[in-house]
Design a protein around this motif. Sequence first.
Motif: not given
Length: 523
Positions: A485-489
């Motif tokens: 949902t909140n992504g990976t960076y």
Amino acid sequence: MLKKIVGIVAVVLASSLFSTVRGAEPLLKPREKRTLQVKPAVVLVSTEMNVKWFPGTPLEFGYSTWERGSGFLFRPDGYLLTNGHVVADAAVNNLQAQQELQKELLLKFVQAWQQGQVRAIIEQKIGRKLTEAEYAQLARIAEQHLPKLDGQPVVKVYLQNGKMYTADILQYSAPTQFGGKDVAVLKIPADNLPTVPLGKSNNVRIQDSIMVVGYPGTAAAWGTESGAAILSMESALEPSANDGHISALKVGNVGTPLLQSDVNIFHGNSGGPAFNDQGEAIGLATMNAVEAQGFAFIVPIDTAMEFVRQAGVAPESGPFNRHWSEALNMYDAGLCKHAIGEFDNVEQYMPGLKDVQRLRSLAVGCVDSRGKLENLEETLGTGGMIGLVVVIIAAIGVVIWLAMGRGAAKSQPTVQVAAQGSFGRIQFTSGSLSGRTFPIGKDGLWIGRDASKCGVVLQDDSISSQHAWIVPADGNIVVIDKGSTNGTYVNSVDSPRISKVGLRNGDRVYLGHKGSTFTYFAA
């Protein structure tokens, strides 16, 4: 008998090696770490000028004066925020500011006259006492030759490593008592500077904890308060961090919000950042009640952002922050050897920072005080140490095989297990697993909230059930975002969220913008 002896040796050796593979206690206290993270970007702001008394007469003489406050960098290319009243004397394009400056110069002259200071200076200048008639004549001369500036006021910005830069005022708003919002945006000619992250002041609530960092005159050798007398000039650029709480949400006399706090601030704190618990600047310390401590007022960062946008720029972070954060995280996790290299990187961007020098010295002491096995564990990582243990046990197994005459096939499973220790490891640097290390096996490492499917379990609502997968693929180690949902960076939350990216040694992976963070270390 030989088999029994070798077995005992294997158990003792494995126990010794595994005793080093453990999560170390953090070396920094949480609030200490938060303060160290933001301190380098806090600056001393000084508006300095020269003034002439009795200008144009034989009695002319001058003196220097200054107004000092605090500020903070929000871009690595030298943009910073402070209060308008800290730099008002140098706002030469603002008529009201210059009129107030003339009033201030005259007031100081009148006070010096009334206190006998002017007469004493003149007598020292001419080498004798003035008669009353001469003193009366001096008063008439003073009325015709009022104090005036000798040149233009200059705004100087001092960094904590002693570097000084002359600043330009890009945006200026008058102090609140004159109908302004008391904000100024400055620019200094420098690059690769530390910065502070900016938060959202409209998220602030009553009783939220805050920390104000700045240069109160009472805690500086250049101050006029009594406490300044015991301090050395060496500590003049060491800022103070004071804690408090938001005590009320108020509205200023120009209709804009003001934050009220019980934090103790003094003359010199003006323009310094007020941080929330996440280390984000949510306002500028502006003034405190003269008659009582514990009543301070803060200009919200959302108000200051109006002027940042008018300056045509946006907040930004740079390489200093990346290396400084990594150095603190490594040192805090006990990775002292790795931290030394990162402290050296920080030194390249901003040489002479006392906090960097102090922590690097502590990191060297940490390495020197540890045993060889502990330093080996840091070099190899937990996964590498496990692999080393497996290899040693496998070697012992070979010895047993040779001694007992057993077939080579029985040692094969151990060799297969040994191969599993060659894919590196991840070390968490923030979040609930901070300081914990996890090896990456040949089948990869799942990260998420689902304990039935993930090898690394994070009980955090910002983390998805199966958030990310780190796995060997095509000769590389890759991190794959599994539709979280909140992504990976990777390396910056300001970069685009990834779907699949190959990892390099030292890469930092963010699970969401505010979730846990870990660093990848190659085998």
